[in-house]
Design an enzyme around this catalytic site. Sequence first.
Site, PDB file in Angstrom:
ATOM      1  N   ARG A  41      -5.878  -5.549  24.646  1.00  8.99           N
ATOM      2  CA  ARG A  41      -4.652  -4.933  25.159  1.00  8.99           C
ATOM      3  C   ARG A  41      -4.433  -5.259  26.642  1.00  8.99           C
ATOM      4  NH1 ARG A  41      -4.450   0.932  22.059  1.00  8.99           N
ATOM      5  NH2 ARG A  41      -3.023   0.220  20.445  1.00  8.99           N
ATOM      6  N   LYS A 227      -4.617   6.714   3.399  1.00 11.43           N
ATOM      7  CA  LYS A 227      -3.783   7.735   2.765  1.00 11.43           C
ATOM      8  C   LYS A 227      -2.381   7.274   2.388  1.00 11.43           C
ATOM      9  CE  LYS A 227      -5.916  11.760   4.836  1.00 11.43           C
ATOM     10  NZ  LYS A 227      -5.730  12.821   5.831  1.00 11.43           N
ATOM     11  N   GLY A 380      -3.795  -0.669  13.132  1.00 13.77           N
ATOM     12  CA  GLY A 380      -4.899  -0.766  14.074  1.00 13.77           C
ATOM     13  C   GLY A 380      -6.204  -1.160  13.393  1.00 13.77           C
ATOM     14  N   GLY A 403       0.180   2.505  15.527  1.00 14.85           N
ATOM     15  CA  GLY A 403       1.158   3.552  15.239  1.00 14.85           C
ATOM     16  C   GLY A 403       2.586   3.091  15.493  1.00 14.85           C
TER      17      GLY A 403
HETATM   18  P1  ADP Z   1      -4.472   0.878   9.604  1.00 17.88           P
HETATM   19  O1  ADP Z   1      -5.007   1.411  10.908  1.00 17.88           O
HETATM   20  O2  ADP Z   1      -4.741  -0.591   9.440  1.00 17.88           O
HETATM   21  O3  ADP Z   1      -3.058   1.240   9.391  1.00 17.88           O
HETATM   22  P2  ADP Z   1      -5.485   3.161   8.168  1.00 17.88           P
HETATM   23  O4  ADP Z   1      -5.711   3.868   9.444  1.00 17.88           O
HETATM   24  O5  ADP Z   1      -4.405   3.659   7.290  1.00 17.88           O
HETATM   25  O6  ADP Z   1      -5.300   1.579   8.423  1.00 17.88           O
HETATM   26  O7  ADP Z   1      -6.818   3.226   7.285  1.00 17.88           O
HETATM   27  C1  ADP Z   1      -8.011   2.610   7.681  1.00 17.88           C
HETATM   28  C2  ADP Z   1      -9.200   3.282   7.045  1.00 17.88           C
HETATM   29  O8  ADP Z   1      -9.031   3.384   5.642  1.00 17.88           O
HETATM   30  C3  ADP Z   1     -10.475   2.504   7.255  1.00 17.88           C
HETATM   31  O9  ADP Z   1     -11.320   3.234   8.123  1.00 17.88           O
HETATM   32  C4  ADP Z   1     -11.060   2.382   5.861  1.00 17.88           C
HETATM   33  O10 ADP Z   1     -12.460   2.644   5.806  1.00 17.88           O
HETATM   34  C5  ADP Z   1     -10.318   3.423   5.072  1.00 17.88           C
HETATM   35  N1  ADP Z   1     -10.302   3.127   3.641  1.00 17.88           N
HETATM   36  C6  ADP Z   1      -9.876   2.018   3.029  1.00 17.88           C
HETATM   37  N2  ADP Z   1     -10.077   2.077   1.705  1.00 17.88           N
HETATM   38  C7  ADP Z   1     -10.687   3.255   1.461  1.00 17.88           C
HETATM   39  C8  ADP Z   1     -11.168   3.909   0.291  1.00 17.88           C
HETATM   40  N3  ADP Z   1     -11.089   3.328  -0.899  1.00 17.88           N
HETATM   41  N4  ADP Z   1     -11.724   5.124   0.431  1.00 17.88           N
HETATM   42  C9  ADP Z   1     -11.825   5.717   1.636  1.00 17.88           C
HETATM   43  N5  ADP Z   1     -11.379   5.157   2.782  1.00 17.88           N
HETATM   44  C10 ADP Z   1     -10.821   3.945   2.696  1.00 17.88           C
HETATM   45 MG    MG Z   2      -5.715   3.392  11.500  1.00 20.64          MG
END
Ligand code: ADP
Ligand code: MG
Length: 423
Positions: A41, A227, A380, A403
């Site tokens: 960053r 989620k 992220g 975000g």
């Molecule tokens: P991003 O930051 O890329 O948008 P998120 O914050 O939504 O992604 O989610 C990232 C997290 O989701 C990671 O820490 C990962 O371990 C978790 N994750 C991915 N698949 C699963 C799963 N099947 N069960 C529990 N956690 C999961």
């Molecule tokens: Mg995330």
Amino acid sequence: MNYNKKTVMDMDVAGKKVLLRCDFNVPMAKDGSGVITDDKRIRAALPTIRYLLEQGAAVIACSHMGKPVATYESYVKKQTEKGKDPATLTEEKWRKSLAELSLAPVAKRLSELLEMEVIMAADVVGPDAQAKAAALQPGQLLLLENTRFEKGETKNDPALAKAMADMAELYVSDAFGAVHRAHASTAGVADYLPAVSGFLIQKELEVIGGALAAPKRPLVAILGGSKVSSKIGVIDNLLSIADTIIIGGGMAYTFSAAKGGKIGNSLFEADWQDYANQMVEKAAQKGVKLLLPVDTVCGDKFAPDANVQVVPAGQIPDGWEGLDIGPKTVELYCAAVQDAGTVIWNGPMGVFEFAAFAKGTEAVAEALSKTDAITIIGGGDSAAAVQQLGYADKMSHISTGGGASLEFMEGKELPGVACLLDR
Ligand code: ADP
Ligand code: MG
């Protein structure tokens, strides 16, 4: 996409004091040693900083870092709520927690990268910042302390915004990672100064905005992470834009359960099952291909040393949980990516932090590294995964704002962009 906000290029900055909001919220070593573990960053802010300095501006940079508690009273309140004994919560402890979120390590790193002196202020709008800003000469760079040391920052307090604005003659925002927040330093200051963007915000919005507004097709969106509830806005918006939507990660199990599948102890949001079914229907109506996992790598516990087995989707045994997409799903998803024109990826396919459950995420990252498609990494954690796996150089664009990019892909207005002058 035509970027319709004014940028530093549209202004005469020579001899002006410029308040530059950056996103220097970098990850730091957890031991309080002040070691920056990833300076991406900081590097991303360099083009705008260099340009302003070369043009003869006096640059007053600012940023937030982490989530400091700005007053001792709220520190005691928050820690007590967390179950800490109030008697142990000394003012000294609070000050130490603040010191760990000082931007001093950022000033040091900036100075190494720019090979010049970076003047560090001891406060945000206090006497030290005021004096140093007043004395600042064209071509010099001052860094204010963590903006969240001021309690008015996150409340978008007009008095704080005005005090920051009073130190400068122009406001430049280049903090893409913070533009989804209407805080004093990200939006409020624009009420008191002419406000334009730097090169990073421009690039992020042109690349991501371009992929949404006029994508090279087919547009494939890969959505994973933990989620459904955090990604619904994106799924919904992309259903009107994408040709294919691929679902992976923890949210896949809510889709599976909604169809009557067995998901064992997998991540599950009961309240979102109807929504998941609606999304499947909506995709069918709109002619969007919605791909869901066909098999799952499960573990018997959420741990790196869990026992592992692969089962068909919707057939996860009791006591087991889905932690990655299975090999057949990997094949299916990689094939879908192969002839894409554009791929937007937001959210890992599994718990990539554990090697046993990183294969799905790794395979998708590898597939993206090999396509001729425009590849945009939004989230992220997905960005961290791509970096960790060594594919960062192979992607067209890795967003600096998890975000912010998420909210942008949801089609929401970004307050830190909306407040800038239109071209
Ligand atoms: P991003 O930051 O890329 O948008 P998120 O914050 O939504 O992604 O989610 C990232 C997290 O989701 C990671 O820490 C990962 O371990 C978790 N994750 C991915 N698949 C699963 C799963 N099947 N069960 C529990 N956690 C999961
Ligand atoms: Mg995330």
